[in-house]
Write an enzyme that holds these catalytic residues in place. Structure first.
Site, PDB file in Angstrom:
ATOM      1  N   GLU A  13       0.824  -1.210   0.000  1.00  0.00           N
ATOM      2  CA  GLU A  13       0.000   0.000   0.000  1.00  0.00           C
ATOM      3  C   GLU A  13       0.857   1.258   0.000  1.00  0.00           C
ATOM      4  O   GLU A  13       0.393   2.329  -0.393  1.00  0.00           O
ATOM      5  CB  GLU A  13      -0.910   0.005   1.227  1.00  0.00           C
ATOM      6  N   ASP A 217     -12.994  -4.894  -1.799  1.00  0.00           N
ATOM      7  CA  ASP A 217     -13.977  -5.971  -1.894  1.00  0.00           C
ATOM      8  C   ASP A 217     -15.227  -5.535  -1.150  1.00  0.00           C
ATOM      9  O   ASP A 217     -15.259  -4.462  -0.544  1.00  0.00           O
ATOM     10  CB  ASP A 217     -13.417  -7.266  -1.276  1.00  0.00           C
TER      11      ASP A 217
END
Length: 253
Positions: A13, A217
């Site tokens: 990230e 998600d």
């Protein structure tokens, strides 16, 4: 000038930000690597919180105690729970709650003992800057062409993030969690594993905190599908673009 801390849970990230760091210096402290340097004209400290609330709280405390950071920003991924929050969207936290905290009947469910609250707000000014940066990063370049960062129909949301020491990954679990929180008056947008802990530490120390999460998600049975690829190919690029705009906005604030 005291630095800005930029936190993420996973190395993927933050990789793009680390590659752009100017005059980097690494400090090993509390079992973690802290990278000091400059990004887009601002002094920063980059750090990985690791996964979970305890690890995140430890990292946030170290950033405040050891490095004297002026403010803290978290960037990472989350599972979408709220209606209309889709994969590729960005959620900027207005406030934070621990969805796995339950000290009832001594205290109301979700309330943090001795704080008199379940939700910890992000810093209003810092959150506004981060929200504006996210909107700018995902905005169409012009009327006929979308930003290279933009997933189809990607949106920026602002609202409640719920944190817990569990990777929510089943449809039944996510629906039950959303219903339980809604029943207690908490309309949650997304679920992750660190933000509420950092928010509580920052409140204790009086350090402004804001967080953004890219939705990887829907916190359901497909939550594990291509997670690593999504972080590397989408979320990390979002973080780089949004944090650049955020840091530049600090320079003119």
């Amino acid at each position: 000038m005291n630095p800005t801390a930029i936190l993420s849970a996973l190395a993927e990230e933050q990789q793009g930000l680390l590659e752009l760091l100017q005059r980097p210096q690494i400090t090993r402290h509390a079992g973690r690597d802290f990278w000091q340097g400059e990004l887009h004209g601002q002094p920063v400290v980059l750090a990985l919180s690791k996964i979970g609330k305890v690890a995140a709280a430890t990292t946030a405390t170290a950033l405040i105690e050891r490095f004297g950071v002026a403010r803290m920003v978290f960037t990472g991924v989350a599972g979408g729970l709220g209606e209309g929050v889709q994969v590729g969207d960005v959620v900027v936290a207005a406030d934070f709650l621990q969805h796995d905290l339950d000290v009832s009947p001594l205290f109301p469910r979700y309330e943090v003992p001795f704080y008199g609250r379940a939700r910890f707000p992000g810093d209003a000014d810092l959150t506004a800057l981060l929200y504006a940066a996210a909107c700018a990063a995902l905005a169409p370049v012009d009327a006929g062409r979308s930003s290279a960062l933009r997933c189809p129909r990607a949106r920026v949301h602002r609202g409640l993030l719920a944190s817990g020491d569990r990777f929510v990954s089943g449809s039944g679990e996510s629906q039950a969690l959303q219903a339980a929180l809604a029943g207690a008056g908490h309309a949650v947008l997304a679920v992750e594993m660190e933000g509420a802990a950092v928010a509580q530490v920052c409140l204790d120390y009086g350090v402004p905190f804001a967080a953004m999460r890219t939705i990887s998600d829907r916190a359901d049975d497909s939550a594990h599908v291509d997670f690593t690829s999504f972080v590397e190919q989408v979320a990390s690029h979002y973080a780089q673009a949004i944090i650049e705009r955020f840091l530049r906005s600090l320079s003119i604030k």
